[in-house]
Design a protein around this motif. Structure first.
Motif, PDB file in Angstrom:
ATOM      1  N   ARG A   1       0.832  -1.195   0.000  1.00 34.22           N
ATOM      2  CA  ARG A   1       0.000   0.000   0.000  1.00 34.22           C
ATOM      3  C   ARG A   1       0.873   1.254   0.000  1.00 34.22           C
ATOM      4  NH1 ARG A   1      -2.980  -3.529  -0.926  1.00 34.22           N
ATOM      5  NH2 ARG A   1      -5.136  -3.874  -0.222  1.00 34.22           N
TER       6      ARG A   1
ATOM      7  N   ASP B   1      -1.476 -11.144  -6.600  1.00 28.50           N
ATOM      8  CA  ASP B   1      -1.444 -10.348  -5.376  1.00 28.50           C
ATOM      9  C   ASP B   1      -0.341 -10.804  -4.432  1.00 28.50           C
ATOM     10  OD1 ASP B   1      -3.161  -8.210  -5.390  1.00 28.50           O
ATOM     11  OD2 ASP B   1      -4.893  -9.326  -4.691  1.00 28.50           O
TER      12      ASP B   1
ATOM     13  N   THR C   1      -7.753   1.538  -5.483  1.00 32.44           N
ATOM     14  CA  THR C   1      -6.856   1.619  -6.637  1.00 32.44           C
ATOM     15  C   THR C   1      -7.402   2.643  -7.626  1.00 32.44           C
ATOM     16  OG1 THR C   1      -5.611   0.269  -8.239  1.00 32.44           O
ATOM     17  CG2 THR C   1      -7.973  -0.213  -7.991  1.00 32.44           C
TER      18      THR C   1
ATOM     19  N   ARG D   1      -3.711   0.706  -3.009  1.00 29.10           N
ATOM     20  CA  ARG D   1      -2.781  -0.308  -3.466  1.00 29.10           C
ATOM     21  C   ARG D   1      -1.672   0.328  -4.299  1.00 29.10           C
ATOM     22  NH1 ARG D   1      -4.537  -5.824  -4.653  1.00 29.10           N
ATOM     23  NH2 ARG D   1      -3.272  -5.575  -6.533  1.00 29.10           N
TER      24      ARG D   1
ATOM     25  N   ASN E   1       0.483  -4.406  -6.477  1.00 27.11           N
ATOM     26  CA  ASN E   1       0.340  -4.664  -5.045  1.00 27.11           C
ATOM     27  C   ASN E   1       1.677  -4.531  -4.328  1.00 27.11           C
ATOM     28  OD1 ASN E   1      -1.241  -5.247  -2.777  1.00 27.11           O
ATOM     29  ND2 ASN E   1      -0.807  -7.432  -2.908  1.00 27.11           N
TER      30      ASN E   1
END
Length: 513
Positions: A63, A148, A434, A442, A468
């Motif tokens: 993040r 991810d 996002t 993200r 990610n």
């Protein structure tokens, strides 16, 4: 000789099945995992349509933790440094119209990441049986989870689609009959099935009747789902908008519905069979500007978005100039696709002359360009999509082509960028996580060497990609490109691709059509 020939045929068949059964080797490339401190980078603020210069960006646990000019690397001692000097940081791109295949991890996903496409919306799916060719919701969810975690190279599939519903002619024998949508009850059963699969929308196609479309719209609404895809030819645009169709695909949308004789065209028993070069010329020549303006205003006031996939129309417009012997980008396309699908498709388009010998497809493209500009000016929400796997559409790269086409058609660069970043995230219900470079979101990001607000072509100056928070540097991106080129010419992959097509009952129906 007959025995020798038979033995050779048997050996060939055995080799084909061996290649089909043997698994393909995925790319060796894996992103670097970790936390990051990007120094002195210019942030592309798509929300406010500006560049925020000389920022430090902190990425922790995938993040964006902080964006500031005042923080220092010493404040984040365990983070790895990325020198962003002279570079630009923008959100990862979206492709809002793709088609995933079982073989996508080997020929599509690497190129999506190579060209900074970190999120996609897929417009295909399966019926009630797993399919040898098409990606199913379960496949796409698995690919997304692996990406991810940094375990596989793939964009994130944020929404799940049904298989196309096309009036019944798309359904092979042996499948549950309600997929043919012969009644309201069938529509309810179809929507119930897809709801249990975790599907977000029902993909509509061109040959649905008005009754079938309305049955599906009602059933989908009761399940909290929507319709998206082709607007059926028999369904007026106003009716599609009133039924909360969430997105309508492809550039012909207004060209059709603004056609003076659209009622006569819809009234034909089989409009598609009448859709030839002369009909296209008639559509170009008989546009109703007043009706068009009204329809654009109605769409702007609706919840529906337009995904024009200009790249697919551009294929037909440029078909006469395509040389399959001298097109470097074709190195990324499997040989069976180039030979069996793309080249015949281009050849058909190149024969698109009306009865007076005039080539229609370039004129058609110019009409749609005009309508893109008008629709945008009237407030129609336009999203970037490419129809990935269609002829002359290149995974990842064609998102950049689509951006260029939109700008050439008259969309401002800042708005085109929104159409490939922020607006798709909003449409998909994930803008909180996002779609823009903002603290808390993200780290789905692209590092560019040049400012995309100065020239939309600068979106291709990709130095690195993060998904990610997992980091693909320039060398990794080049390795993905090289891997795709090698796979495209691989006998192993091409054999699998062909066998997947032949073993798919869904594809056998399409190929026979």
């Amino acid at each position: 000789m007959s025995w020798l020939l038979l033995a050779m045929i048997m050996l060939l068949i055995a080799a084909v099945f061996l290649l089909y059964l043997l698994p393909l080797k995925g790319p060796d490339v894996r992103p670097v995992k970790g936390d990051w401190f990007i120094t002195n980078i210019h942030v592309v603020d798509v929300v406010n349509e500006r560049i925020t210069r000389q920022q430090h960006v902190v990425i922790t646990d995938g993040r964006i933790e902080a964006i500031s000019a005042s923080i220092q690397p010493t404040d984040y001692g365990h983070h790895q440094l990325i020198d962003g000097s002279g570079n630009y940081l923008m959100p990862g791109l979206w492709d809002m119209h793709t088609h995933s295949l079982k073989i996508s991890p080997y020929i599509h996903h690497p190129m999506f990441i190579r060209f900074g496409v970190t999120s996609v919306r897929d417009m295909s799916g399966c019926l009630d049986q797993n399919d040898a060719y098409w990606g199913c919701p379960k496949d796409r969810k698995t690919w997304s989870q692996q990406a991810d975690a940094g375990q596989a190279v793939s964009p994130i599939y944020h929404q799940q689609s049904s298989y196309q519903t096309n009036g019944g002619n798309e359904v092979p024998d042996g499948f549950v009959d309600y997929f043919r949508v012969n009644s309201q009850h069938d529509a309810e059963q179809l929507v119930d099935f897809y709801a249990t699969q975790g599907t977000d929308f029902i993909k509509t196609y061109s040959e649905l009747s008005r009754d079938q479309f309305n049955w599906l719209a009602e059933a989908a609404g009761e399940q909290g789902m929507t319709l998206a895809g082709h607007k059926p030819l028999k369904v007026p645009l106003t009716e599609a908008l009133n039924n909360q169709m969430s997105s309508i695909e492809h550039g012909r949308l207004f060209a059709f519905d603004c056609y003076q004789d659209i009622a006569g065209f819809r009234g034909l028993d089989d409009p598609i069979s009448a859709y030839n070069a002369d009909k296209i010329r008639d559509i170009i020549n008989q546009q109703n500007p007043k009706r068009c303006a009204q329809l654009m205003r109605e769409m702007a006031n609706s919840q529906s978005a337009w995904v024009p996939t200009l790249t697919t129309l551009k294929m037909s417009a440029q078909s006469k100039a395509v040389n399959f012997e001298d097109e470097a980008l074709l190195d990324y396309i499997p040989t069976v696709v180039k030979t069996l699908i793309w080249q015949p498709d281009v050849n058909r388009a190149a024969r698109g002359h009306d009865r007076e010998g005039r080539f229609v497809h370039q004129d058609y493209y110019e009409l749609v360009e005009t309508q893109i500009k008008q629709a945008h000016q009237r407030g129609v929400k336009i999203l970037v999509g490419t129809d990935n796997i269609d002829t002359l559409v290149y995974s990842g790269l064609s998102v950049h082509h689509e951006l260029q086409h939109l700008v050439e058609a008259g969309m401002p660069t800042t708005q085109a960028l929104k159409a490939a970043t922020l607006w798709p995230a909003e449409f998909s219900g994930v803008a909180a996580i996002t779609g823009s470079v903002k603290e808390g979101k993200r780290a789905d990001l692209i590092i560019l060497r040049a400012n995309p607000l100065d020239d939309i072509k600068n979106t291709q100056t990709i130095k690195a990609v993060l998904l990610n928070g997992h980091y693909y540097d320039h060398q990794a991106l080049m390795s993905l490109e090289q891997y795709t080129s090698e796979m495209a010419s691989s006998i192993h992959l091409n054999t699998k691709y062909l066998m997947h097509m032949l073993m798919s009952p869904l594809m056998r129906v399409q190929l026979a059509d």
